[in-house]
Design an enzyme around this catalytic site. Sequence first.
Site, mmCIF file in Angstrom:
data_model
loop_
_atom_site.group_PDB
_atom_site.id
_atom_site.type_symbol
_atom_site.label_atom_id
_atom_site.label_comp_id
_atom_site.label_asym_id
_atom_site.label_seq_id
_atom_site.Cartn_x
_atom_site.Cartn_y
_atom_site.Cartn_z
ATOM 1 N N SER A 234 38.889 -83.128 -114.215
ATOM 2 C CA SER A 234 39.347 -82.392 -113.216
ATOM 3 C C SER A 234 39.640 -80.974 -113.413
ATOM 4 C CB SER A 234 40.745 -82.972 -113.033
ATOM 5 O OG SER A 234 40.584 -84.425 -112.430
ATOM 6 N N HIS A 235 39.808 -80.168 -112.280
ATOM 7 C CA HIS A 235 39.757 -78.628 -112.717
ATOM 8 C C HIS A 235 40.844 -78.467 -113.500
ATOM 9 C CE1 HIS A 235 42.812 -79.435 -109.052
ATOM 10 N NE2 HIS A 235 43.373 -79.554 -110.138
ATOM 11 N N ASN A 236 40.165 -77.118 -114.406
ATOM 12 C CA ASN A 236 40.829 -76.583 -115.475
ATOM 13 C C ASN A 236 41.206 -77.555 -116.664
ATOM 14 O OD1 ASN A 236 41.483 -74.143 -113.586
ATOM 15 N ND2 ASN A 236 42.992 -75.408 -112.747
#
Length: 306
Positions: A234-236
């Site tokens: 997922s993001h980051n």
Amino acid sequence: MEVTVKEIVSFYESIGIKYRITGEEDVSVHSFCPLNALKSGSVTWARHLHKIPIEKMNEVHRKESLILVAEYGEELAGAEFPVIYAENAQRAFFLMTERFFGFLNPENRERKIERTAVVDTKQIGKNVYIGHHTYIASDVSIGDNVTIMHNVTIEGGTISIGDHTIIESGTTIGAQGFSYFKGLDEREICAPHYGGVRIGNHVKIGANNTIIRGCLADTVIEDDVKTADLVCISHNDLIKQGAQITCGVMIAGSTTVGEHSWIAPGAVLNNGVNIGENSYVGIGSVVLKKVREGHKVFGVPAINID
């Protein structure tokens, strides 16, 4: 292709693998096989000799030939076939098969861009393969000796892919993540994802992975990371060097997976969790809090099992 024991050990000498031989050096084989499906004229390998079906192997050898690559320091009694004892038998075996039988490996394909691929980027390195029905946007950079298989989508933000990386079929890289806040009219609004994705060198991304671009910074996958099929990053997220993530793992946003850690099939890592280096997350575990360096966790919720 015929290959003899003498040729195999000459190859080991050339790459610095320590070995010793029992049996005749002029025995030749023309194929390979697993230990549980033996066939004449083949070379096989074993990590643990106490599980060796010695009588069956002798029978197979009598029909034509058989060669065994086994762990250096072990000793197999009663073998009528040649045994090559090599340091790290698994590594020695597969380096040998690639040397002599690599033409059978479908990964060793012609380097080209298939005619049905849509590739908008001009930033493509040397010896790259891009498969059928793959789309690659203009802001993607691709290193040397990269393989991107079929039906892959790479777009959204700035995305970089390092040298010698493999991306299997059906994977999406750079999609927008799932992060919402209420607007002035109380409707849910997806948070803008301004970041990109950075993938290092010698990375393997399995089939049907989803890698979300960062929100305010990049999602990062460092060198030598390996993911199996159906993984969501997922993001980051920060996946550090040498981490191995197996089938069906779900990693929520802003999570760090430490160097050389192992995430077993079906595990779920909660948002913002930090997995320490050289740690182990057991099959089907749900990780809700930090895992310390070198520790093993298992369960729902995951607890320390050291």
